[in-house]
Design a protein around this motif. Structure first.
Motif, PDB file in Angstrom:
ATOM      1  N   MET A   1     -20.599 -16.833  11.846  1.00  0.00           N
ATOM      2  CA  MET A   1     -21.335 -17.362  12.990  1.00  0.00           C
ATOM      3  C   MET A   1     -22.760 -16.829  12.946  1.00  0.00           C
ATOM      4  N   THR A   2     -23.704 -17.677  13.213  1.00  0.00           N
ATOM      5  CA  THR A   2     -25.116 -17.313  13.201  1.00  0.00           C
ATOM      6  C   THR A   2     -25.551 -16.859  14.586  1.00  0.00           C
ATOM      7  N   SER A   3     -26.358 -15.818  14.625  1.00  0.00           N
ATOM      8  CA  SER A   3     -26.908 -15.335  15.881  1.00  0.00           C
ATOM      9  C   SER A   3     -27.784 -16.413  16.504  1.00  0.00           C
ATOM     10  N   SER A   4     -27.698 -16.566  17.813  1.00  0.00           N
ATOM     11  CA  SER A   4     -28.486 -17.606  18.488  1.00  0.00           C
ATOM     12  C   SER A   4     -29.982 -17.325  18.422  1.00  0.00           C
ATOM     13  N   THR A   5     -30.375 -16.079  18.135  1.00  0.00           N
ATOM     14  CA  THR A   5     -31.802 -15.776  18.024  1.00  0.00           C
ATOM     15  C   THR A   5     -32.389 -16.297  16.723  1.00  0.00           C
TER      16      THR A   5
ATOM     17  N   VAL B   1     -31.460 -19.316  15.388  1.00  0.00           N
ATOM     18  CA  VAL B   1     -31.345 -20.777  15.366  1.00  0.00           C
ATOM     19  C   VAL B   1     -32.577 -21.401  16.008  1.00  0.00           C
ATOM     20  N   LEU B   2     -33.229 -22.287  15.267  1.00  0.00           N
ATOM     21  CA  LEU B   2     -34.356 -23.073  15.761  1.00  0.00           C
ATOM     22  C   LEU B   2     -34.037 -24.547  15.530  1.00  0.00           C
TER      23      LEU B   2
ATOM     24  N   GLY C   1     -34.140 -17.437   7.870  1.00  0.00           N
ATOM     25  CA  GLY C   1     -33.584 -16.571   6.861  1.00  0.00           C
ATOM     26  C   GLY C   1     -32.496 -17.182   6.003  1.00  0.00           C
ATOM     27  N   ALA C   2     -32.047 -18.381   6.310  1.00  0.00           N
ATOM     28  CA  ALA C   2     -31.006 -19.040   5.521  1.00  0.00           C
ATOM     29  C   ALA C   2     -31.607 -19.629   4.259  1.00  0.00           C
ATOM     30  N   LYS C   3     -30.859 -19.566   3.170  1.00  0.00           N
ATOM     31  CA  LYS C   3     -31.341 -20.125   1.908  1.00  0.00           C
ATOM     32  C   LYS C   3     -30.500 -21.302   1.483  1.00  0.00           C
TER      33      LYS C   3
END
Length: 71
Positions: free
Chosen positions: A1-5, A7-8, A69-71
């Protein structure tokens, strides 16, 4: 799960199917991104008139999820 901070939401547009998607901005909330996409879809307003030649049209705007930060 990705932190909501992290996510854009990215707004992308294209002139037609023959053209590639172009980024038009990153937004912290989906609602803000959708509002900008609506603005780009319908065209700018100047002096109470809608300038139709500035519009991308329905189907040529989209909002996509973007993770820092995702690749």
């Amino acid at each position: 799960m990705t932190s909501s901070t992290k996510v854009l939401w990215r707004v992308q547009v294209r002139k037609s199917r023959a053209h590639k998607w172009v980024n038009k901005g990153l937004y912290e909330t989906r609602d803000a991104a959708r509002a900008q996409a609506h603005y780009l879809r319908t065209g700018r307003v100047r002096g109470g008139e809608v300038l139709w030649d500035t519009a991308y049209g329905f189907g040529n705007t989209r909002v996509v999820r973007y993770e820092k930060g995702a690749k």
